[in-house]
Each structure stands twice: as structure tokens, then as C-alpha cells.
Design an enzyme around this catalytic site. Structure first.
Site, PDB file in Angstrom:
ATOM      1  N   THR A  11      -0.821  32.968 -25.415  1.00  0.00           N
ATOM      2  CA  THR A  11      -0.209  32.348 -26.576  1.00  0.00           C
ATOM      3  C   THR A  11      -1.178  31.374 -27.258  1.00  0.00           C
ATOM      4  O   THR A  11      -1.255  31.473 -28.424  1.00  0.00           O
ATOM      5  CB  THR A  11       0.929  31.362 -26.091  1.00  0.00           C
ATOM      6  OG1 THR A  11       2.035  32.412 -25.465  1.00  0.00           O
ATOM      7  CG2 THR A  11       1.576  30.566 -27.241  1.00  0.00           C
ATOM      8  N   ASP A  55      -1.993  39.656 -23.187  1.00  0.00           N
ATOM      9  CA  ASP A  55      -0.864  38.709 -23.004  1.00  0.00           C
ATOM     10  C   ASP A  55      -0.569  38.620 -21.317  1.00  0.00           C
ATOM     11  O   ASP A  55      -0.781  39.778 -20.785  1.00  0.00           O
ATOM     12  CB  ASP A  55       0.428  39.232 -23.459  1.00  0.00           C
ATOM     13  CG  ASP A  55       1.726  38.650 -23.400  1.00  0.00           C
ATOM     14  OD1 ASP A  55       2.067  37.876 -22.258  1.00  0.00           O
ATOM     15  OD2 ASP A  55       2.515  38.329 -24.203  1.00  0.00           O
ATOM     16  N   ARG A 220      11.632  34.939  -1.096  1.00  0.00           N
ATOM     17  CA  ARG A 220      12.186  33.615  -1.377  1.00  0.00           C
ATOM     18  C   ARG A 220      13.355  33.270  -0.792  1.00  0.00           C
ATOM     19  O   ARG A 220      14.399  33.729  -1.364  1.00  0.00           O
ATOM     20  CB  ARG A 220      12.201  33.575  -2.881  1.00  0.00           C
ATOM     21  CG  ARG A 220      10.693  33.969  -3.565  1.00  0.00           C
ATOM     22  CD  ARG A 220      10.485  33.607  -5.101  1.00  0.00           C
ATOM     23  NE  ARG A 220      10.950  32.133  -5.442  1.00  0.00           N
ATOM     24  CZ  ARG A 220      11.705  31.789  -6.186  1.00  0.00           C
ATOM     25  NH1 ARG A 220      12.850  32.546  -6.686  1.00  0.00           N
ATOM     26  NH2 ARG A 220      11.769  30.488  -6.612  1.00  0.00           N
ATOM     27  N   CYS A 253      13.909  26.555  -3.677  1.00  0.00           N
ATOM     28  CA  CYS A 253      13.627  25.269  -4.090  1.00  0.00           C
ATOM     29  C   CYS A 253      12.239  24.990  -4.460  1.00  0.00           C
ATOM     30  O   CYS A 253      11.317  25.122  -4.032  1.00  0.00           O
ATOM     31  CB  CYS A 253      14.119  24.130  -3.101  1.00  0.00           C
ATOM     32  SG  CYS A 253      16.078  24.684  -2.642  1.00  0.00           S
TER      33      CYS A 253
END
Length: 315
Positions: A11, A55, A220, A253
Site C-alpha cells: 500500500t 500487493d 488454530r 486468542c
């Protein structure tokens, strides 16, 4: 003081197009030259620019190799390195560079922007200035400089999708550096590593598909290390164990990490030989698994490497 700025895209160096923001050559380069002319950047710098610019959503381990190769090639030529990078995968790249650049003796500072330099009131200008300044007096290692914070390269995560202070990192007493007596660069290979998240009613069929085909898996888990205790999920993890592919567990978390064995609901992870990722981020676990697969050949060597902290990725 001489710095090599490695511009990969992202960006910070984009312009508005009919399809949205897209990378454009010259944006970052012109800004750096202007800042030096104004006296806001001290010392000399050179530029190494990726062709084509990317990108960061399109970044791959081969892009990690390209950046690491630039740093290794010029390791003795410069006092520091600044890498401009897109924010979406910046935390993956910073972790990957930590593992790959064993014995690094110079600071490597990654930065980027949430709003392009070509837009009014952007954050790219400040982040560039801060990164160049940090590079002058920073300890060797891989760091992320963003929104006024210097963050540990393997502990950092993108925590906000639009705010200027988009990154956070868990504290660590260890430097973000893969310690070794001599500097050497390691390359990433081409491996299939899915990241699978625990969900209510999680499908064992999906995990089984990955267990049969993947080279390694990042899980995860809930909280401190639990998954749904279902027969098909247990069978899938046993498949991975029988194939000898490493499976590393991290928490969904943002803070606290996991501790396998705390709950009975997580016992199937221990029984299947899943590696405790402790409080590593998913980004660091993914990059480390790619590194270990590239570096080590046997299941035992891979397990041993994943279980040990290499550059402060878990406490």
C-alpha cells in the site's frame, strides 16, 4: 551510515486506479529522495526494487527468498536494511526473515502503510522516516517499525484492518534474531501448509483431506488448546501422525497462547503428537513450519526444531 532500502510493493507505494489501489514504480523512491533532500533522512541509502512490485496479498515464500537473498548478498556492504512491504502479510515476512537469516549481524526494519504516500494525510511518510531512523541505532535482528512502535519480528501481528496503528506484538525478552556464530541465509522450498481453525462442529473430513496431502499443518485451537473431541477429527490427526507430517497448534486468542494438556478436550492433540506452539502467532508458526520443512528432512528433526524457540517466536 549506509542503508539498503528494499522496496517490495504494498500500500505504501500504491496509486488509485479504476479497480482500486495498485502498486506503482517510483512512489516510494521519489518520497525517499525528497525526504533526504529536505534533510529528514540522515546518511546514505541505496534502493533495491522488486520487479514487478507486488500487493502483499500475493506474496509467497519465493518472495521471502528474494528479500533474504538481497540482504545476504549485501550483508557486508550496508549498516542496515529497510524493507517496505504490504501490511496484509508483513507479519509472515518478518517471521520468515527471522528464521532464514541465521546469524544476522545487522538490523532489518520492515515497514509499510495503511494509506498510500500518494494520498493526503497518509501514514507512509512517517513510517518511512521512523524506519530509516530506527535502522541507525537498532540492535541486529528483524524488527517491524509501524505507527511509532518498534515491534519484535516474530511476535508481531496485524490486529486492525484499517487503523494507522494496525500492528501489535507480545512482549519478549529474546531478540528477533536466529543466533549463530556466522551469518548464512536459508531458502524456503515449495510446501503445502494449510492453516486450519477450530470451529463448532469442525469437519474431520476436511482435516483428513489435509492430513493425507499436506506437508504440515498449523492448527488454530480454541483458548489454551482444545478442539472438538470427535472420532473423525481424532482419526484425521492420527493420519497426520502416521504420515510423519508435523502438526503445530497455536491459539486463536491474541494473547496467552496454549498449554496442551490443560483440558481433557485437548488430550487428542497430545495423543496424536501435535506440537505445542505455546504463545506463537499463527503467522510465526506458519513461517517456522515452512522453514523447518525446508531445512530438515526427517520427522524427528522437524519435530525437535519446531519444539524449540529459534528467535523468540514463543516465550
Amino acid at each position: 551510515m549506509k542503508t539498503l532500502v528494499i522496496h517490495t510493493g504494498g500500500t505504501i507505494g500504491m496509486v488509485q486506479t479504476e479497480k482500486g489501489f495498485a502498486p506503482k514504480a517510483g512512489v516510494v523512491e521519489d518520497c525517499l529522495i525528497e525526504l533526504q533532500y529536505q534533510g529528514q533522512i540522515k546518511g546514505r541509502f541505496d534502493l533495491s526494487v522488486a520487479m514487478p512490485l507486488i500487493d502483499s496479498a500475493n506474496a509467497t515464500p519465493q518472495d521471502w527468498n528474494w528479500i533474504a537473498t538481497r540482504i545476504a548478498k549485501h550483508h557486508s556492504d550496508y549498516d542496515a536494511f529497510v524493507v517496505t512491504h504490504g501490511t496484509d502479510t508483513l507479519a509472515y515476512t518478518s517471521s520468515a526473515l527471522c528464521f532464514a537469516l541465521e546469524g544476522l549481524q545487522k538490523p532489518v526494519i520492515l515497514t509499510g502503510a495503511m494509506l498510500p504516500l500518494t494520498e493526503p494525510q497518509n501514514d507512509g511518510r512517517r513510517n518511512l522516516l521512523d524506519a530509516m531512523a530506527t535502522a541507525r541505532d537498532c540492535a541486529a535482528g528483524v524488527w517491524v517499525q509501524f505507527a511509532g512502535q518498534k515491534l519484535h519480528g516474530t511476535r508481531v501481528r496485524k490486529s486492525h484492518s484499517s487503523a494507522f496503528d494496525a500492528f501489535n506484538a507480545s512482549p519478549s525478552s529474546a531478540l528477533p534474531i536466529h543466533q549463530a556464530a556466522e551469518f548464512r541465509r536459508h531458502s524456503y522450498g515449495d510446501f503445502n501448509v494449510p492453516v486450519l481453525g477450530a470451529t463448532p462442529g469442525m469437519s474431520g473430513c476436511v482435516v483428513q483431506f489435509c492430513a493425507q496431502r499436506a506437508d504440515g499443518i498449523v492448527l488454530r485451537c480454541y483458548g489454551s488448546g482444545t478442539l472438538p473431541d470427535s472420532p473423525d477429527l481424532t482419526e484425521a490427526l492420527k493420519t497426520a501422525q502416521q504420515r510423519g507430517i508435523p502438526v503445530i497448534a497455536v491459539s486463536q486468542c491474541a494473547e496467552g497462547g496454549i498449554s496442551l494438556g490443560t483440558y481433557a478436550a485437548g488430550s487428542l492433540l497430545q495423543e496424536a503428537g501435535v506440537i505445542d506452539g505455546r504463545d506463537a502467532t499463527a503467522e510465526a508458526a506458519y513461517a517456522k513450519l515452512q522453514y523447518v520443512l525446508s531445512r530438515h528432512q526427517t520427522p524427528k528433526a522437524r519435530r525437535d526444531a519446531l519444539a524449540q524457540p529459534l528467535c523468540g517466536e514463543f516465550s
